[in-house]
Design a protein around this motif. Structure first.
Motif, PDB file in Angstrom:
ATOM      1  N   MET A   1       4.092  10.308 -10.656  1.00 41.38           N
ATOM      2  CA  MET A   1       4.115  10.902  -9.334  1.00 41.38           C
ATOM      3  C   MET A   1       3.867   9.814  -8.287  1.00 41.38           C
ATOM      4  SD  MET A   1       1.918  14.085  -7.986  1.00 41.38           S
ATOM      5  CE  MET A   1       2.950  15.296  -7.244  1.00 41.38           C
ATOM      6  N   THR A   2       4.475   9.946  -7.134  1.00 45.23           N
ATOM      7  CA  THR A   2       4.342   8.958  -6.073  1.00 45.23           C
ATOM      8  C   THR A   2       3.653   9.566  -4.859  1.00 45.23           C
ATOM      9  OG1 THR A   2       6.503   9.517  -5.170  1.00 45.23           O
ATOM     10  CG2 THR A   2       6.430   7.733  -6.777  1.00 45.23           C
ATOM     11  N   THR A   3       3.139   8.702  -4.000  1.00 46.63           N
ATOM     12  CA  THR A   3       2.537   9.109  -2.741  1.00 46.63           C
ATOM     13  C   THR A   3       3.432   8.639  -1.612  1.00 46.63           C
ATOM     14  OG1 THR A   3       0.318   8.880  -3.676  1.00 46.63           O
ATOM     15  CG2 THR A   3       0.486   8.908  -1.282  1.00 46.63           C
ATOM     16  N   CYS A   4       3.827   9.571  -0.745  1.00 44.48           N
ATOM     17  CA  CYS A   4       4.640   9.218   0.415  1.00 44.48           C
ATOM     18  C   CYS A   4       3.716   8.706   1.517  1.00 44.48           C
ATOM     19  CB  CYS A   4       5.418  10.442   0.908  1.00 44.48           C
ATOM     20  SG  CYS A   4       6.415  10.110   2.366  1.00 44.48           S
ATOM     21  N   TYR A  46       7.345   5.094  -0.829  1.00 49.96           N
ATOM     22  CA  TYR A  46       6.743   5.883  -1.899  1.00 49.96           C
ATOM     23  C   TYR A  46       5.941   4.938  -2.786  1.00 49.96           C
ATOM     24  CZ  TYR A  46       9.609   9.761  -0.395  1.00 49.96           C
ATOM     25  OH  TYR A  46      10.179  10.760   0.352  1.00 49.96           O
ATOM     26  N   PRO A  48       3.756   4.109  -5.997  1.00 53.70           N
ATOM     27  CA  PRO A  48       3.571   4.658  -7.338  1.00 53.70           C
ATOM     28  C   PRO A  48       2.191   5.303  -7.488  1.00 53.70           C
ATOM     29  CG  PRO A  48       4.520   2.465  -7.444  1.00 53.70           C
ATOM     30  CD  PRO A  48       4.138   2.695  -6.009  1.00 53.70           C
ATOM     31  N   GLY A  49       2.141   6.415  -8.213  1.00 52.67           N
ATOM     32  CA  GLY A  49       0.915   7.186  -8.352  1.00 52.67           C
ATOM     33  C   GLY A  49      -0.249   6.432  -8.960  1.00 52.67           C
ATOM     34  N   ASP A  50       0.028   5.422  -9.775  1.00 52.00           N
ATOM     35  CA  ASP A  50      -1.049   4.661 -10.403  1.00 52.00           C
ATOM     36  C   ASP A  50      -1.480   3.455  -9.566  1.00 52.00           C
ATOM     37  OD1 ASP A  50       1.328   3.285 -10.781  1.00 52.00           O
ATOM     38  OD2 ASP A  50       0.817   2.620 -12.803  1.00 52.00           O
ATOM     39  N   SER A  51      -0.935   3.319  -8.351  1.00 50.78           N
ATOM     40  CA  SER A  51      -1.262   2.185  -7.482  1.00 50.78           C
ATOM     41  C   SER A  51      -2.236   2.598  -6.386  1.00 50.78           C
ATOM     42  CB  SER A  51      -0.002   1.637  -6.807  1.00 50.78           C
ATOM     43  OG  SER A  51       0.888   1.114  -7.750  1.00 50.78           O
ATOM     44  N   ASP A  52      -3.080   1.674  -5.986  1.00 50.98           N
ATOM     45  CA  ASP A  52      -3.949   1.860  -4.834  1.00 50.98           C
ATOM     46  C   ASP A  52      -3.102   1.633  -3.578  1.00 50.98           C
ATOM     47  OD1 ASP A  52      -5.746   0.166  -2.733  1.00 50.98           O
ATOM     48  OD2 ASP A  52      -6.942   1.725  -3.718  1.00 50.98           O
TER      49      ASP A  52
END
Length: 79
Positions: A1-4, A46, A48-52
């Motif tokens: 999952m990604t964060t916008c 976007y 990556p979900g595992d990134s700060d």
């Protein structure tokens, strides 16, 4: 999952197009717009979900010459 994430970027006068080209060269941006007002560019990315988010922005954006300041806005839910 990604964060916008939306990032507004203020550039050194005369450097906006070079900054935009450098951002596109890194292939991290979904959309990039020239804007009016306090900031020169608006970037949609976007993360990556595992990134700060802060580290991702710092590692991929803040070493580009011509960037004076940025403002990052996190998103939570699309309506």
């Amino acid at each position: 999952m990604t964060t916008c994430v939306f990032v507004q970027i203020r550039c050194t006068p005369g450097e906006t197009y070079r900054v935009a080209d450098a951002i596109y060269d890194r292939e991290i941006v979904s959309e990039l717009y020239s804007t009016s007002g306090d900031y020169d560019l608006l970037m949609k990315v976007y993360v990556p979900g595992d990134s700060d988010v802060g580290k991702f922005i710092n590692d991929n954006l803040h070493d580009i010459p011509g960037i004076q300041r940025s403002l990052t806005t996190l998103t939570f839910k699309a309506f």
